[in-house]
Design a protein around this motif. Structure first.
Motif, mmCIF file in Angstrom:
data_model
loop_
_atom_site.group_PDB
_atom_site.id
_atom_site.type_symbol
_atom_site.label_atom_id
_atom_site.label_comp_id
_atom_site.label_asym_id
_atom_site.label_seq_id
_atom_site.Cartn_x
_atom_site.Cartn_y
_atom_site.Cartn_z
ATOM 1 N N HIS A 1 0.851 -1.184 0.000
ATOM 2 C CA HIS A 1 0.000 0.000 0.000
ATOM 3 C C HIS A 1 0.889 1.237 0.000
ATOM 4 C CE1 HIS A 1 -3.088 2.829 0.550
ATOM 5 N NE2 HIS A 1 -3.228 2.791 1.860
ATOM 6 N N HIS A 2 1.429 1.594 1.131
ATOM 7 C CA HIS A 2 2.344 2.729 1.173
ATOM 8 C C HIS A 2 3.728 2.369 0.650
ATOM 9 C CE1 HIS A 2 -0.769 3.677 4.209
ATOM 10 N NE2 HIS A 2 -0.647 4.885 3.733
ATOM 11 N N PHE A 3 3.994 1.083 0.561
ATOM 12 C CA PHE A 3 5.265 0.583 0.041
ATOM 13 C C PHE A 3 5.043 -0.850 -0.408
ATOM 14 C CE2 PHE A 3 5.033 0.498 4.667
ATOM 15 C CZ PHE A 3 5.049 -0.859 4.924
ATOM 16 N N PRO A 4 5.864 -1.379 -1.309
ATOM 17 C CA PRO A 4 5.689 -2.773 -1.751
ATOM 18 C C PRO A 4 5.862 -3.742 -0.590
ATOM 19 C CG PRO A 4 7.129 -1.561 -3.246
ATOM 20 C CD PRO A 4 6.948 -0.690 -2.039
ATOM 21 N N TYR A 5 4.951 -4.672 -0.482
ATOM 22 C CA TYR A 5 5.035 -5.666 0.581
ATOM 23 C C TYR A 5 4.184 -6.859 0.163
ATOM 24 C CZ TYR A 5 5.329 -7.663 5.275
ATOM 25 O OH TYR A 5 5.591 -8.489 6.348
ATOM 26 N N SER A 6 4.832 -7.974 -0.074
ATOM 27 C CA SER A 6 4.143 -9.142 -0.615
ATOM 28 C C SER A 6 3.693 -10.088 0.495
ATOM 29 C CB SER A 6 5.069 -9.886 -1.585
ATOM 30 O OG SER A 6 4.406 -10.999 -2.156
ATOM 31 N N GLN A 7 2.449 -10.561 0.387
ATOM 32 C CA GLN A 7 1.903 -11.550 1.317
ATOM 33 C C GLN A 7 0.956 -12.485 0.572
ATOM 34 O OE1 GLN A 7 0.110 -8.592 4.135
ATOM 35 N NE2 GLN A 7 1.086 -9.844 5.699
ATOM 36 N N ARG A 8 0.828 -13.711 1.079
ATOM 37 C CA ARG A 8 -0.194 -14.645 0.630
ATOM 38 C C ARG A 8 -0.799 -15.292 1.869
ATOM 39 N NH1 ARG A 8 1.448 -12.087 -2.956
ATOM 40 N NH2 ARG A 8 1.859 -12.676 -5.129
ATOM 41 N N MET A 9 -2.062 -15.636 1.774
ATOM 42 C CA MET A 9 -2.743 -16.220 2.928
ATOM 43 C C MET A 9 -3.625 -17.374 2.485
ATOM 44 S SD MET A 9 -6.094 -16.097 4.480
ATOM 45 C CE MET A 9 -6.862 -14.478 4.530
ATOM 46 N N ILE A 10 -3.649 -18.438 3.277
ATOM 47 C CA ILE A 10 -4.608 -19.517 3.105
ATOM 48 C C ILE A 10 -5.344 -19.685 4.427
ATOM 49 C CG2 ILE A 10 -2.849 -21.287 3.637
ATOM 50 C CD1 ILE A 10 -4.441 -23.175 1.770
ATOM 51 N N ARG A 11 -6.668 -19.786 4.329
ATOM 52 C CA ARG A 11 -7.480 -19.916 5.531
ATOM 53 C C ARG A 11 -8.500 -21.021 5.296
ATOM 54 N NH1 ARG A 11 -11.864 -19.909 8.783
ATOM 55 N NH2 ARG A 11 -12.364 -18.074 10.035
ATOM 56 N N ASP A 12 -8.530 -22.000 6.195
ATOM 57 C CA ASP A 12 -9.549 -23.033 6.113
ATOM 58 C C ASP A 12 -10.499 -22.871 7.284
ATOM 59 O OD1 ASP A 12 -8.265 -24.197 8.295
ATOM 60 O OD2 ASP A 12 -7.357 -25.820 7.125
ATOM 61 N N ARG A 13 -11.234 -23.909 7.615
ATOM 62 C CA ARG A 13 -12.261 -23.760 8.644
ATOM 63 C C ARG A 13 -11.695 -23.489 10.028
ATOM 64 N NH1 ARG A 13 -16.527 -22.135 6.102
ATOM 65 N NH2 ARG A 13 -17.001 -23.422 4.285
ATOM 66 N N ARG A 14 -10.456 -23.878 10.273
ATOM 67 C CA ARG A 14 -9.915 -23.696 11.615
ATOM 68 C C ARG A 14 -8.644 -22.866 11.656
ATOM 69 N NH1 ARG A 14 -8.915 -28.126 16.474
ATOM 70 N NH2 ARG A 14 -7.648 -26.726 17.774
ATOM 71 N N HIS A 15 -7.808 -22.983 10.645
ATOM 72 C CA HIS A 15 -6.480 -22.378 10.716
ATOM 73 C C HIS A 15 -6.255 -21.361 9.611
ATOM 74 C CE1 HIS A 15 -5.921 -26.384 12.698
ATOM 75 N NE2 HIS A 15 -5.305 -25.619 13.595
ATOM 76 N N LYS A 16 -5.320 -20.474 9.864
ATOM 77 C CA LYS A 16 -4.903 -19.496 8.867
ATOM 78 C C LYS A 16 -3.378 -19.428 8.852
ATOM 79 C CE LYS A 16 -6.754 -15.358 8.521
ATOM 80 N NZ LYS A 16 -7.096 -13.922 8.812
ATOM 81 N N LEU A 17 -2.825 -19.533 7.643
ATOM 82 C CA LEU A 17 -1.386 -19.372 7.437
ATOM 83 C C LEU A 17 -1.166 -18.129 6.598
ATOM 84 C CD1 LEU A 17 1.573 -20.652 7.524
ATOM 85 C CD2 LEU A 17 1.029 -21.511 5.238
ATOM 86 N N VAL A 18 -0.290 -17.243 7.067
ATOM 87 C CA VAL A 18 0.086 -16.050 6.317
ATOM 88 C C VAL A 18 1.558 -16.170 5.948
ATOM 89 C CG1 VAL A 18 0.237 -13.533 6.312
ATOM 90 C CG2 VAL A 18 -1.593 -14.677 7.598
#
Length: 495
Positions: free
Chosen positions: A402-419
């Motif tokens: 947004h204010h600077f480049p910053y890459s992320q990916r996220m996977i979220r299932d019914r119980r857990h979230k990995l970023v």
């Protein structure tokens, strides 16, 4: 079902927990609550990315952000695309070809210079991220109505962390009556188009899609006293995630907290700011009600699908943050998703869905073929009440800065979230035991199997999509020894 009209309603930076239909016991949202009661409420509805332009471009093209290339807002562009590519499958083209009247009122924020009129839609390009209080059309309308011009008093500012002055404007008292607000103006412009489209529908059977996109409740919360003081701050609970310590989290989150000076406000100040945000939500709900009433009064209710959603959420103090940014919490990624299709029974669904799916859904409702290069899938079977068999078991999202480049990916299932944070520590949350995402258990031995499973699933999905982020994961992530890092497709040919 035969093709029908579509009324598409969208807000900006709208938290799910501000709506009565999503469980808020204080905030008055009768219009949206009635829409939810008459249609489908999605409880697991997500934005593909929590930033305005990329999310809106995904809705307009039916593609993931990394594919359409509008990765950041034009105001903060660091070298990404400024406009949708000419060859992109934009939503307007097949609808116009099918003979639809097509109108867009309000926030666009998809390209820098191309607005709705560029794509053959009725409507004026209101550029920028925030309410265009000084736009000539709005000021001319104020003058014609005899309303006072935009003015604000009692502004609430943060504190600049570098000590060079005040920080961002968060809220203020708008010195205009409710009927003179930008929100009322946009609703009025939509009603004018609706009148024309209703005549064409009744006289010629010509269908329409009309979109009204309000700029709020995005900060700064500049609203009249009636709504500014509508809710008693004593009725506002502070977010549980204000207990955030940032321990074991990417340092960028702490820096963002400093940037937005969230800690400059004490508990009482935050309760008031959240109460004002709630007032903004109610003010917009009133405008939603005007449009829903107009559908019924003009004899369109039984022939018109209605969609309400937002481009992303907002922190409002959660995790000691404000606005949105490089932190993939539910506060900004989970969004409202209300869809009413004539003839479909009311229901609540927990199916994972995203803004991208609305592209295919709208075309399906219009009985227009969905392009093969659409990344989403129509929700019409779900809206029609079909069983949940075969629905998604997870949702995958992305962020590019947004204010600077910053890459992320996220996977979220019914119980857990990995970023996945390539240039920082990764995050893993057990949402059953930690619904407020305060404890990063990525490196906890007890979660090793969960971490491996989610990392592998994320990698496989990015690889399937063609998202270049998978190449870094090939060598740098725990994806299992059975996955050879052949990112260039030639490793097996080299001795």
């Amino acid at each position: 079902m035969p093709p029908c009209n579509v009324l598409f309603l969208m807000t900006d930076q709208h938290r799910v927990d501000t709506l009565g239909c999503y469980g808020n016991p204080v905030v008055s949202t009768p219009a949206l609550d009635s829409l939810a009661a008459d249609g489908t409420r999605f409880d697991s509805f997500y934005t593909p990315t929590a930033i305005c332009t990329p999310a809106r471009a995904s809705l307009f093209t039916g593609q993931h952000p990394f594919r359409h290339g509008l990765l950041v807002n034009p105001e903060r562009n660091g070298g990404a695309r400024d406009e949708v590519e000419d060859s992109a499958p934009v939503l307007s083209a097949p609808l116009l070809e099918a003979g639809y009247d097509l109108g867009h009122v309000g926030k666009w924020h998809i390209g820098r210079t191309r607005g709705p009129e560029f794509y053959g839609m009725d409507g004026e390009h209101l550029s920028g991220a925030l309410n265009p209080f000084h736009h000539p059309s709005y000021e001319a309308w104020l003058n014609a109505k005899g309303y006072p011009r935009f003015a604000v008093k009692d502004g609430v500012f943060g504190a600049a962390p570098n000590g060079l002055g005040r920080g961002h404007l968060i809220a203020g008292r708008l010195q205009q009556p409710v009927e003179a607000t930008m929100e009322a103006y946009l609703t009025g412009q939509s009603l004018e188009l609706l009148d024309r489209y209703a005549d064409n529908w009744h006289s010629e059977g010509k269908p329409f899609m009309l979109s009204c996109h309000w700029f709020g409740p995005h900060l700064p919360y500049l609203i009249p006293d009636e709504y500014y003081d509508m809710y008693d701050p004593a009725s506002v609970p502070l977010p549980a995630s204000m207990a955030e310590t940032f321990a074991g989290k990417p340092d960028v989150q702490r820096r963002y907290a400093e940037y937005w000076s969230a800690d400059a406000f004490d508990g009482d100040a935050w309760r008031k700011l959240i109460a004002v945000y709630w007032g903004y939500v109610t003010m917009i709900d009133h405008q939603v009600g005007r449009l829903l009433d107009a559908l019924k009064e003009r004899g369109l209710w039984d022939d018109t699908a209605v969609v309400f959603t937002a481009d992303h959420g907002e922190f409002t103090g959660s995790h000691r943050l404000n606005d949105k940014g490089p932190a993939m919490y539910e506060d900004i990624y989970r969004i409202p998703g209300l869809v009413r299709i004539p003839g479909c029974r009311p229901q609540v669904r927990d199916d994972f869905a995203t803004l991208i799916d609305l592209y295919a859904t709208i075309l399906d409702v219009a009985e227009v073929p969905v392009p093969d290069d659409c990344d989403g899938r129509s929700l019409l079977p779900v809206l029609s009440g079909e069983p949940a068999d075969g629905t998604r078991e997870e949702v995958v999202t992305e962020f590019h800065g947004h204010h600077f480049p910053y890459s992320q990916r996220m996977i979220r299932d019914r119980r857990h979230k990995l970023v996945y944070n390539p240039d920082s520590v990764n995050e893993l949350y057990d949402l059953d035991v930690d619904p407020h995402e305060l404890h990063n258990v990525h490196d906890a031995p007890a979660y090793a199997h969960v971490r491996r499973d989610l990392t592998t699933r994320l990698y496989q999905e990015l690889l399937r999509r063609g998202d270049p982020a998978y190449t870094w994961m090939s060598y740098m992530s725990d994806i299992g020894s059975d996955r050879a890092p052949d990112v260039d497709g030639v490793a097996d040919e080299v001795a």
